[in-house]
Motif scaffolding. Structure first.
Motif, PDB file in Angstrom:
ATOM      1  N   LEU A  10      35.411  37.748  47.337  1.00  0.00           N
ATOM      2  CA  LEU A  10      36.684  37.969  48.131  1.00  0.00           C
ATOM      3  C   LEU A  10      36.557  37.661  49.546  1.00  0.00           C
ATOM      4  N   PRO A  11      37.637  37.134  49.987  1.00  0.00           N
ATOM      5  CA  PRO A  11      37.354  37.002  51.481  1.00  0.00           C
ATOM      6  C   PRO A  11      37.448  38.119  52.537  1.00  0.00           C
ATOM      7  N   GLY A  12      36.660  38.229  53.273  1.00  0.00           N
ATOM      8  CA  GLY A  12      36.401  39.477  54.057  1.00  0.00           C
ATOM      9  C   GLY A  12      35.245  40.375  53.638  1.00  0.00           C
ATOM     10  N   ALA A  96      39.078  39.438  58.725  1.00  0.00           N
ATOM     11  CA  ALA A  96      39.656  38.664  57.400  1.00  0.00           C
ATOM     12  C   ALA A  96      41.033  39.013  57.133  1.00  0.00           C
ATOM     13  N   ASN A  97      41.565  40.158  57.509  1.00  0.00           N
ATOM     14  CA  ASN A  97      42.952  40.853  57.144  1.00  0.00           C
ATOM     15  C   ASN A  97      43.365  40.482  55.614  1.00  0.00           C
ATOM     16  N   ASN A  98      42.208  41.107  54.989  1.00  0.00           N
ATOM     17  CA  ASN A  98      42.305  41.013  53.522  1.00  0.00           C
ATOM     18  C   ASN A  98      42.035  42.323  52.866  1.00  0.00           C
ATOM     19  N   ASN A 100      44.180  44.924  51.764  1.00  0.00           N
ATOM     20  CA  ASN A 100      45.049  45.156  50.687  1.00  0.00           C
ATOM     21  C   ASN A 100      44.414  44.608  49.249  1.00  0.00           C
ATOM     22  N   ALA A 101      44.060  43.151  49.391  1.00  0.00           N
ATOM     23  CA  ALA A 101      43.575  42.433  48.299  1.00  0.00           C
ATOM     24  C   ALA A 101      42.507  43.128  47.628  1.00  0.00           C
TER      25      ALA A 101
ATOM     26  N   ASP B 104      47.264  47.560  55.463  1.00  0.00           N
ATOM     27  CA  ASP B 104      47.214  46.726  56.623  1.00  0.00           C
ATOM     28  C   ASP B 104      48.595  47.123  57.617  1.00  0.00           C
TER      29      ASP B 104
END
Lengths: 118, 112, 110
Positions: A10-12, A96-98, A100-101, B104
């Motif tokens: 997963l990104p981040g 990465a601002n990821n 939540n995912a 976020d």
């Protein structure tokens, strides 16, 4: 494929791993040295244990606050965040601002916790 | 100072609150007092401060031993509970129903 | 031996707990449920202290901290003291901590 392996894609996600509640084993993948992963396992296990104690106490002292049994925790620093659910941990790069995912993925793939740390 | 009204606009927010360095509840905005009250919030704030302190100790030790900086100083802590999640940043926090959690956005709003 | 500890000045409650936190034996203030809660708390707190001491040793590379021998939490009037699988609640207006820790040590090695 193992959850740890999938998480690292997963990104981040810098690294992901799992630890035994007994504290004698750990397993990980990603950009951490073996020694760092060992320390991360010890820290995550310790915080998870502490949190379960606190949530148990919270439940005993007040009415059920909706947080028992604890499912996981997350701690965020300036550049990195650590997410833990049950005995799985994940080191995340905030840039990465990821978040939540990643949390959603962990929540969907790790069973609901019953409170028994086995 | 946190704008509790603004925090309460987060989707699924059940309570917004502010607390002191040592964890005492300073201010709260609660959607449904049948579910959550100030006594529970006060205890929850103490839990968050306790874990923030543990995380700060860990970040300090980790950075000294590994040279991997970026954790210290710890700003936020979250506890994912069975039904609800509490998200805390510095001295303010919010309780959100698990299905509606947006970390976020919550951190961005709590940051002010 | 637990009863002897309870007989010390200022000792309000004393418990022995199993490795899973369940109460083995407890005497003093409060009902059985209260003593069970004290046993659970002491068991959990012991693990918490153990975890933090392990980390202190890990980060500082300084030996001598683990395994922790005992712990105590002190308030203005009350203190809770734990050693091995024993815990006691103490009224500090009536006793000193040295006496209690020695009493716990004696009881634990009985």
């Amino acid at each position: 494929m193992s959850l740890i392996h999938e998480l690292t894609k997963l990104p981040g996600v810098m690294a992901a791993g799992e630890y035994a509640y007994r504290g004698d084993r750990f397993n990980y993948e990603g950009h951490l040295s073996e020694e760092m992963a060992r320390m991360a396992s010890i820290m995550c296990r310790s915080t998870t244990m502490a949190l379960h104690m606190q949530v148990d106490m919270l439940t005993q002292l007040g009415k059920d606050c909706g947080c028992s049994p604890a499912q996981g925790w997350l701690v965020s620093g300036e550049k990195y965040t650590v997410v833990v659910r049950a005995n799985y941990f994940c080191f995340i790069d905030n840039s990465a601002n990821n978040l939540n995912a990643i949390v959603k993925y962990i929540n969907e793939h790790v069973d609901t916790q019953t409170g028994e740390l086995v | 100072m946190a704008d509790l009204e603004k925090i309460m606009q987060l989707k699924g927010a059940l309570a917004a609150f502010e607390f002191s360095d040592s964890g005492e509840l300073v201010k709260s905005n609660i959607k449904d007092e049948q579910k959550i009250n100030d006594d529970i919030l006060d205890l929850l704030c103490h839990v968050c401060v306790a874990n923030g302190a543990i995380a700060t100790m860990q970040a300090r030790g980790w950075e000294k031993v590994t040279d991997m900086t970026g954790f210290y100083p710890i700003k936020g802590f979250s506890l994912m509970g069975f039904e609800w999640t509490v998200i805390v940043n510095q001295h303010s926090g919010v309780i959100v129903a698990n299905d509606d959690v947006d970390f976020d956005k919550a951190y961005a709003v709590l940051e002010g | 031996m637990l009863k002897r500890l309870l007989a010390e000045d200022g000792v309000m409650a004393v418990c022995q707990f199993r490795d899973d936190g369940e109460l083995v034996e407890g005497y003093g203030m409060g009902d059985e449920a209260m003593l069970q809660r004290l046993a659970h708390f002491a068991h959990d707190y012991k693990r918490l202290v153990q975890g933090n001491a392990d980390q202190l040793a890990m980060f500082t590379q300084m030996s001598g901290w683990t395994p922790p021998g005992a712990w105590l939490v002190k308030g203005p009037v009350w203190a809770v003291c734990g050693l091995s699988n024993l815990v006691c609640v103490v009224d500090l207006r009536e006793t000193g901590l040295n006496t209690i820790m020695q009493g716990l040590q004696d009881a634990a090695s009985w």
